[in-house]
Design a protein around this motif. Structure first.
Motif, PDB file in Angstrom:
ATOM      1  N   GLU A 144       0.813  -1.219   0.000  1.00 36.05           N
ATOM      2  CA  GLU A 144       0.000   0.000   0.000  1.00 36.05           C
ATOM      3  C   GLU A 144       0.851   1.276   0.000  1.00 36.05           C
ATOM      4  O   GLU A 144       0.360   2.345  -0.296  1.00 36.05           O
ATOM      5  CB  GLU A 144      -1.030  -0.004   1.144  1.00 36.05           C
ATOM      6  N   ASP A 178      -5.696  -7.072  -5.895  1.00 40.97           N
ATOM      7  CA  ASP A 178      -5.524  -6.037  -4.878  1.00 40.97           C
ATOM      8  C   ASP A 178      -5.091  -4.752  -5.576  1.00 40.97           C
ATOM      9  O   ASP A 178      -4.044  -4.699  -6.218  1.00 40.97           O
ATOM     10  CB  ASP A 178      -4.453  -6.477  -3.862  1.00 40.97           C
ATOM     11  N   ASN A 180      -3.916  -2.191  -4.483  1.00 41.79           N
ATOM     12  CA  ASN A 180      -2.665  -1.604  -4.002  1.00 41.79           C
ATOM     13  C   ASN A 180      -1.476  -2.014  -4.872  1.00 41.79           C
ATOM     14  O   ASN A 180      -0.471  -1.329  -4.899  1.00 41.79           O
ATOM     15  CB  ASN A 180      -2.369  -2.070  -2.570  1.00 41.79           C
TER      16      ASN A 180
END
Ligand SMILES: [Mn+2]
Length: 399
Positions: A144, A178, A180
């Motif tokens: 992240e 994901d 991120n």
């Protein structure tokens, strides 16, 4: 120049401790014979605090490597650390070496010992016969943080050199689950070669129409289907812009899927045993993963399909792992009926509303939609996302 790319050695990986050492050693020795320089995109060690004996493995490997006659040299270094060798072995730390900020990691220790050049957040320039290669690395950080971190760096390639970008992260294009994860086209433009670690199977792509390479780990770790291919490393030629994969003598790994549908446990065990016999025909001691798939017939349970005692007989000849991906219809239908009862049962519903009201009260809920109405909206949809969207739209309609 020829660049060897060797990744994810995972020295000290407990499950295949010796494999991790010998396969890393073999890969790097071969790499040193075939290439002018070596780049390691992270996870040299399996653990953030390797035991002394594991650190010693790394030190032995890189000491032998350093003492070879390297014609290419590191002629410049731009970074916050100091370097103690000009031998062209460049590495970043991976996610497995990551430690709290300020604490030295194992790759930094090797750098301090002058056994390699740590290029985490640093540039190194390697030269041989007038040809210069600039390499920038970013050590593995949490997914992240990576996108912002990269933006903050605003990386630009060096003029009139061959530029390489090295990192150690998941990539969305390869693992689309994901947001991120970085997208390949978010990587800094203008480099001639992109190298990533972290992913343990081999990947060849392009980024900004330049090669993007992941060699995969030198040791088997995850026992996934896509790790069946031979382990090894890449050699990239900066003159021809071509590359090839060099295999190492990694331990053989096979995945066998056995469908249990319509079969008795004895039939399944026999089938598994004949597969094992077929695979262990060689001299080596392969890793075999047996996956039981399909659905269990009436009269049997999942637990009836145990292969442990049969497998025990092959302990010296193979490393065998068994996993199950079996549907058990009887158990599932029981769960399903319980679930339906729970939803129909009004008292459970009231119970839920009560908890919901209490929570809202505590948070000082003051919106126009009544709490019971909100609860109804939220529980009207099976999908969490749909329910939340519905609730939000009704709140905003009112206000
Ligand atoms: Mn790794």
């Amino acid at each position: 120049m020829k660049i060897a790319i060797v990744s994810d050695l995972h020295l000290g990986y407990e499950r295949f401790y010796d494999d991790a050492y010998y396969q890393a050693k073999e890969a790097l020795e071969k790499a040193s014979e075939l290439a002018d320089m070596i780049i390691l995109p992270g996870d040299l060690f399996d653990n953030r605090s390797p035991k002394p004996e594991v650190l010693a493995q790394g030190m032995k490997i890189f000491r032998d490597l350093s003492s070879k006659n390297w014609k290419a040299k590191v002629i410049d270094y731009k970074g916050e650390k100091k370097i103690y060798t000009n031998v062209p072995i460049l590495a970043i730390s991976g996610t497995h070496e990551r430690r709290s900020e300020g604490a030295e990691n194992a790759v930094q220790l090797l750098n301090l010992a002058g056994l390699l050049v740590d290029i985490s957040e640093a540039w190194a320039i390697v030269e041989k016969d007038g040809e210069k290669i600039a390499v920038y690395g970013i050590g593995g950080i949490s997914e992240e943080r990576f996108r912002d971190f990269l933006k903050g760096k605003n990386l630009k390639p060096m003029d009139s050199m061959f530029n390489v970008f090295v990192f150690h992260q998941s990539v969305y294009d390869l693992m689309p689950f994901d947001k991120n994860f970085i997208y390949l086209d978010e990587l800094p433009d203008g480099f001639d070669l992109y190298i990533d670690g972290h992913i343990h199977s081999r990947v060849e792509r392009t980024v900004h129409s330049k090669p993007f390479l992941i060699p995969g780990s030198t040791v088997l770790t995850q026992l996934k289907d896509d790790e069946v291919a031979k382990k090894g490393f890449f050699i990239f030629d900066t003159q021809t812009k071509k590359y090839n994969f060099v295999e190492i003598n990694s331990r053989r790994f096979e995945v066998v899927k056995i469908n249990v549908t319509g079969k008795t446990p004895i039939q399944v065990a026999n089938e598994a045993e004949s597969e094992i016999k077929r695979i262990i025909s060689g001299e080596d001691k392969p890793i075999i993963r047996i996956v039981l798939v399909g659905s269990v017939d009436k009269g049997f349970e999942q637990a009836d399909f145990e292969l442990f005692s049969m497998v025990k007989g092959y302990e010296g000849k193979a490393i065998i792992e068994i996993s199950k991906d079996i549907e058990d219809k009887e158990v599932e239908s029981e769960i399903e009926s319980l679930r339906n009862k729970a939803i129909e049962n009004i008292s459970i519903r009231e119970f839920g509303t009560g908890i919901f009201l209490e929570e809202l009260n505590e948070m000082g809920y003051k919106l126009d939609v009544s709490p019971t109405e909100l609860f109804d909206i939220l529980s009207s949809e099976k999908s969490k996302e749909k329910a939340i969207n519905k609730a939000l739209s009704s709140i905003f309609k009112q206000s």
